[in-house]
Write a protein that holds these residues in place. Structure first.
Motif, PDB file in Angstrom:
ATOM      1  N   ALA A  23     -16.590  -8.441  13.205  1.00  0.00           N
ATOM      2  CA  ALA A  23     -15.184  -8.462  13.611  1.00  0.00           C
ATOM      3  C   ALA A  23     -14.552  -9.799  13.239  1.00  0.00           C
ATOM      4  CB  ALA A  23     -15.051  -8.209  15.103  1.00  0.00           C
ATOM      5  N   ALA A  24     -15.298 -10.881  13.448  1.00  0.00           N
ATOM      6  CA  ALA A  24     -14.771 -12.199  13.100  1.00  0.00           C
ATOM      7  C   ALA A  24     -14.605 -12.324  11.590  1.00  0.00           C
ATOM      8  CB  ALA A  24     -15.707 -13.291  13.613  1.00  0.00           C
ATOM      9  N   ALA A  25     -15.516 -11.741  10.842  1.00  0.00           N
ATOM     10  CA  ALA A  25     -15.421 -11.809   9.379  1.00  0.00           C
ATOM     11  C   ALA A  25     -14.186 -11.052   8.897  1.00  0.00           C
ATOM     12  CB  ALA A  25     -16.678 -11.238   8.738  1.00  0.00           C
ATOM     13  N   GLN A  26     -13.918  -9.871   9.489  1.00  0.00           N
ATOM     14  CA  GLN A  26     -12.737  -9.105   9.096  1.00  0.00           C
ATOM     15  C   GLN A  26     -11.463  -9.834   9.496  1.00  0.00           C
ATOM     16  OE1 GLN A  26     -13.213  -5.288  10.903  1.00  0.00           O
ATOM     17  NE2 GLN A  26     -14.349  -4.467   9.170  1.00  0.00           N
ATOM     18  N   GLU A  27     -11.495 -10.474  10.660  1.00  0.00           N
ATOM     19  CA  GLU A  27     -10.325 -11.195  11.144  1.00  0.00           C
ATOM     20  C   GLU A  27      -9.952 -12.344  10.220  1.00  0.00           C
ATOM     21  OE1 GLU A  27      -9.979 -13.730  15.019  1.00  0.00           O
ATOM     22  OE2 GLU A  27     -10.068 -11.601  15.534  1.00  0.00           O
ATOM     23  N   ASN A  28     -10.949 -13.009   9.641  1.00  0.00           N
ATOM     24  CA  ASN A  28     -10.710 -14.153   8.781  1.00  0.00           C
ATOM     25  C   ASN A  28     -10.582 -13.777   7.308  1.00  0.00           C
ATOM     26  OD1 ASN A  28     -10.766 -15.946  10.946  1.00  0.00           O
ATOM     27  ND2 ASN A  28     -13.003 -16.070  10.865  1.00  0.00           N
ATOM     28  N   ALA A  29     -10.826 -12.510   6.978  1.00  0.00           N
ATOM     29  CA  ALA A  29     -10.738 -12.082   5.583  1.00  0.00           C
ATOM     30  C   ALA A  29      -9.275 -12.099   5.140  1.00  0.00           C
ATOM     31  CB  ALA A  29     -11.308 -10.672   5.425  1.00  0.00           C
ATOM     32  N   PRO A  30      -9.018 -12.469   3.894  1.00  0.00           N
ATOM     33  CA  PRO A  30      -7.634 -12.463   3.415  1.00  0.00           C
ATOM     34  C   PRO A  30      -7.081 -11.042   3.408  1.00  0.00           C
ATOM     35  CG  PRO A  30      -9.158 -12.922   1.620  1.00  0.00           C
ATOM     36  CD  PRO A  30      -9.962 -12.889   2.879  1.00  0.00           C
ATOM     37  N   GLN A  31      -5.842 -10.889   3.842  1.00  0.00           N
ATOM     38  CA  GLN A  31      -5.200  -9.586   3.879  1.00  0.00           C
ATOM     39  C   GLN A  31      -4.565  -9.306   2.513  1.00  0.00           C
ATOM     40  OE1 GLN A  31      -5.369  -7.469   6.544  1.00  0.00           O
ATOM     41  NE2 GLN A  31      -6.768  -9.011   7.321  1.00  0.00           N
ATOM     42  N   VAL A  32      -4.890  -8.162   1.959  1.00  0.00           N
ATOM     43  CA  VAL A  32      -4.334  -7.768   0.672  1.00  0.00           C
ATOM     44  C   VAL A  32      -3.165  -6.837   0.945  1.00  0.00           C
ATOM     45  CG1 VAL A  32      -4.796  -6.570  -1.493  1.00  0.00           C
ATOM     46  CG2 VAL A  32      -6.563  -8.003  -0.463  1.00  0.00           C
ATOM     47  N   ALA A  33      -2.032  -7.147   0.354  1.00  0.00           N
ATOM     48  CA  ALA A  33      -0.850  -6.311   0.534  1.00  0.00           C
ATOM     49  C   ALA A  33      -1.080  -4.951  -0.117  1.00  0.00           C
ATOM     50  CB  ALA A  33       0.368  -6.994  -0.078  1.00  0.00           C
ATOM     51  N   PRO A  34      -0.411  -3.926   0.398  1.00  0.00           N
ATOM     52  CA  PRO A  34      -0.526  -2.605  -0.224  1.00  0.00           C
ATOM     53  C   PRO A  34      -0.078  -2.634  -1.684  1.00  0.00           C
ATOM     54  CG  PRO A  34       0.569  -2.455   1.908  1.00  0.00           C
ATOM     55  CD  PRO A  34       0.443  -3.921   1.576  1.00  0.00           C
ATOM     56  N   SER A  35      -0.547  -1.663  -2.438  1.00  0.00           N
ATOM     57  CA  SER A  35      -0.152  -1.517  -3.840  1.00  0.00           C
ATOM     58  C   SER A  35       0.084  -0.037  -4.109  1.00  0.00           C
ATOM     59  CB  SER A  35      -1.225  -2.061  -4.773  1.00  0.00           C
ATOM     60  OG  SER A  35      -2.318  -1.173  -4.841  1.00  0.00           O
ATOM     61  N   LEU A  36       0.538   0.274  -5.298  1.00  0.00           N
ATOM     62  CA  LEU A  36       0.741   1.679  -5.651  1.00  0.00           C
ATOM     63  C   LEU A  36      -0.570   2.466  -5.693  1.00  0.00           C
ATOM     64  CD1 LEU A  36       3.606   1.383  -8.259  1.00  0.00           C
ATOM     65  CD2 LEU A  36       3.694   2.495  -6.027  1.00  0.00           C
ATOM     66  N   ALA A  37      -1.691   1.779  -5.759  1.00  0.00           N
ATOM     67  CA  ALA A  37      -2.982   2.473  -5.686  1.00  0.00           C
ATOM     68  C   ALA A  37      -3.160   3.144  -4.326  1.00  0.00           C
ATOM     69  CB  ALA A  37      -4.124   1.493  -5.946  1.00  0.00           C
ATOM     70  N   ASP A  38      -2.448   2.651  -3.311  1.00  0.00           N
ATOM     71  CA  ASP A  38      -2.550   3.225  -1.969  1.00  0.00           C
ATOM     72  C   ASP A  38      -1.877   4.584  -1.854  1.00  0.00           C
ATOM     73  OD1 ASP A  38      -4.042   1.110  -0.789  1.00  0.00           O
ATOM     74  OD2 ASP A  38      -2.222  -0.107  -0.807  1.00  0.00           O
ATOM     75  N   LEU A  39      -1.187   5.025  -2.892  1.00  0.00           N
ATOM     76  CA  LEU A  39      -0.602   6.367  -2.874  1.00  0.00           C
ATOM     77  C   LEU A  39      -1.673   7.433  -2.658  1.00  0.00           C
ATOM     78  CD1 LEU A  39       1.942   6.107  -5.823  1.00  0.00           C
ATOM     79  CD2 LEU A  39       2.497   6.373  -3.400  1.00  0.00           C
ATOM     80  N   ARG A  40      -2.892   7.124  -3.043  1.00  0.00           N
ATOM     81  CA  ARG A  40      -3.997   8.091  -2.902  1.00  0.00           C
ATOM     82  C   ARG A  40      -4.442   8.252  -1.456  1.00  0.00           C
ATOM     83  NH1 ARG A  40      -5.823   4.914  -7.534  1.00  0.00           N
ATOM     84  NH2 ARG A  40      -5.356   6.119  -9.396  1.00  0.00           N
ATOM     85  N   THR A  41      -4.220   7.232  -0.631  1.00  0.00           N
ATOM     86  CA  THR A  41      -4.744   7.269   0.742  1.00  0.00           C
ATOM     87  C   THR A  41      -3.675   7.162   1.820  1.00  0.00           C
ATOM     88  OG1 THR A  41      -5.109   4.876   0.670  1.00  0.00           O
ATOM     89  CG2 THR A  41      -6.968   6.297   0.063  1.00  0.00           C
ATOM     90  N   ASP A  42      -2.499   6.662   1.501  1.00  0.00           N
ATOM     91  CA  ASP A  42      -1.427   6.482   2.477  1.00  0.00           C
ATOM     92  C   ASP A  42      -0.454   7.647   2.331  1.00  0.00           C
ATOM     93  OD1 ASP A  42       0.968   5.735   3.792  1.00  0.00           O
ATOM     94  OD2 ASP A  42       0.512   3.600   3.540  1.00  0.00           O
ATOM     95  N   MET A  43      -0.552   8.614   3.232  1.00  0.00           N
ATOM     96  CA  MET A  43       0.245   9.837   3.119  1.00  0.00           C
ATOM     97  C   MET A  43       1.744   9.562   3.259  1.00  0.00           C
ATOM     98  SD  MET A  43      -1.705  12.221   2.312  1.00  0.00           S
ATOM     99  CE  MET A  43      -2.840  11.165   1.463  1.00  0.00           C
ATOM    100  N   ARG A  44       2.114   8.602   4.084  1.00  0.00           N
ATOM    101  CA  ARG A  44       3.537   8.275   4.254  1.00  0.00           C
ATOM    102  C   ARG A  44       4.097   7.665   2.959  1.00  0.00           C
ATOM    103  NH1 ARG A  44       6.986   4.506   7.714  1.00  0.00           N
ATOM    104  NH2 ARG A  44       8.694   5.895   8.226  1.00  0.00           N
ATOM    105  N   MET A  45       3.331   6.787   2.355  1.00  0.00           N
ATOM    106  CA  MET A  45       3.750   6.193   1.087  1.00  0.00           C
ATOM    107  C   MET A  45       3.814   7.269   0.000  1.00  0.00           C
ATOM    108  SD  MET A  45       2.041   3.157  -1.252  1.00  0.00           S
ATOM    109  CE  MET A  45       2.083   1.884  -0.018  1.00  0.00           C
ATOM    110  N   ALA A  46       2.846   8.163  -0.019  1.00  0.00           N
ATOM    111  CA  ALA A  46       2.827   9.239  -1.017  1.00  0.00           C
ATOM    112  C   ALA A  46       4.038  10.151  -0.845  1.00  0.00           C
ATOM    113  CB  ALA A  46       1.532  10.033  -0.912  1.00  0.00           C
ATOM    114  N   ALA A  47       4.422  10.439   0.391  1.00  0.00           N
ATOM    115  CA  ALA A  47       5.596  11.278   0.636  1.00  0.00           C
ATOM    116  C   ALA A  47       6.869  10.577   0.160  1.00  0.00           C
ATOM    117  CB  ALA A  47       5.698  11.625   2.120  1.00  0.00           C
ATOM    118  N   ALA A  48       6.977   9.273   0.417  1.00  0.00           N
ATOM    119  CA  ALA A  48       8.145   8.506  -0.045  1.00  0.00           C
ATOM    120  C   ALA A  48       8.200   8.507  -1.571  1.00  0.00           C
ATOM    121  CB  ALA A  48       8.094   7.082   0.497  1.00  0.00           C
ATOM    122  N   PHE A  49       7.046   8.385  -2.214  1.00  0.00           N
ATOM    123  CA  PHE A  49       6.978   8.400  -3.678  1.00  0.00           C
ATOM    124  C   PHE A  49       7.431   9.759  -4.211  1.00  0.00           C
ATOM    125  CE2 PHE A  49       4.920   8.872  -7.788  1.00  0.00           C
ATOM    126  CZ  PHE A  49       5.153   7.646  -8.389  1.00  0.00           C
ATOM    127  N   ALA A  50       6.935  10.831  -3.613  1.00  0.00           N
ATOM    128  CA  ALA A  50       7.297  12.180  -4.062  1.00  0.00           C
ATOM    129  C   ALA A  50       8.794  12.426  -3.895  1.00  0.00           C
ATOM    130  CB  ALA A  50       6.493  13.220  -3.291  1.00  0.00           C
TER     131      ALA A  50
END
Length: 165
Positions: A23-50
């Motif tokens: 948990a501490a490792a995840q907390e300190n890990a750098p956060q990566v911003a979403p990208s268009l690759a997330d269209l495959r897994t983020d249903m809300r983003m995919a709906a907005a794209f469609a």
């Protein structure tokens, strides 16, 4: 000799500490911003794209040969957006796309750019651009995302709404 033992201990601690406290490792890990690759897994983003694409014909590479980068936070018209881009694998120069995604409203605006270096031309296909603020500042931000300006200077693309004097 003592230095070697201390160095080995430091390496072991650095290696095993994240495993002992994930948990501490995840907390300190750098956060990566979403990208268009997330269209495959983020249903809300995919709906907005469609919805953004609607009935428009878009190049096949966008679905299966897109190279993406993490998005950048921008703002205009009093709202925050995620500016994301993609290009066709091995053909990034002539085949690019940029979108602005309003995560709060679930709305996306975009542009597809196709260029012909020999002819010196560039064709832009605007997606979901209406008469609102996306028609002026949005187009500017989309083009700045295509060119890499937003990624290189994200702090310069946070437009505040005009205030009345």
């Amino acid at each position: 000799m003592l230095f070697r033992y201390l160095a080995a201990a430091a390496v072991a601690i650095a290696y095993f500490l994240p495993m002992a406290f994930p948990a501490a490792a995840q907390e300190n890990a750098p956060q990566v911003a979403p990208s268009l690759a997330d269209l495959r897994t983020d249903m809300r983003m995919a709906a907005a794209f469609a919805t953004m694409v609607g009935e428009s014909e878009i190049p096949e590479w966008i679905h299966d040969k897109a190279v993406t980068s993490p998005g950048d936070r921008v703002s205009f018209g009093g709202r925050d957006y995620l500016a994301m881009s993609a290009c066709e694998e091995h053909l990034c120069g002539p085949h690019r796309m940029a979108v602005l995604y309003d995560e709060g409203k679930g709305v996306m605006y975009g542009v597809i750019a196709t260029s012909d270096d020999e002819a010196g031309t560039e064709a832009l296909t605007w997606l979901n651009i209406g008469g609102g603020p996306e028609g002026i500042d949005g187009k500017s931000l989309l083009y700045a995302t295509l060119s890499g300006s937003v990624t290189n200077h994200p702090q310069d693309f946070r437009y505040l709404p005009e205030t009345e004097e």
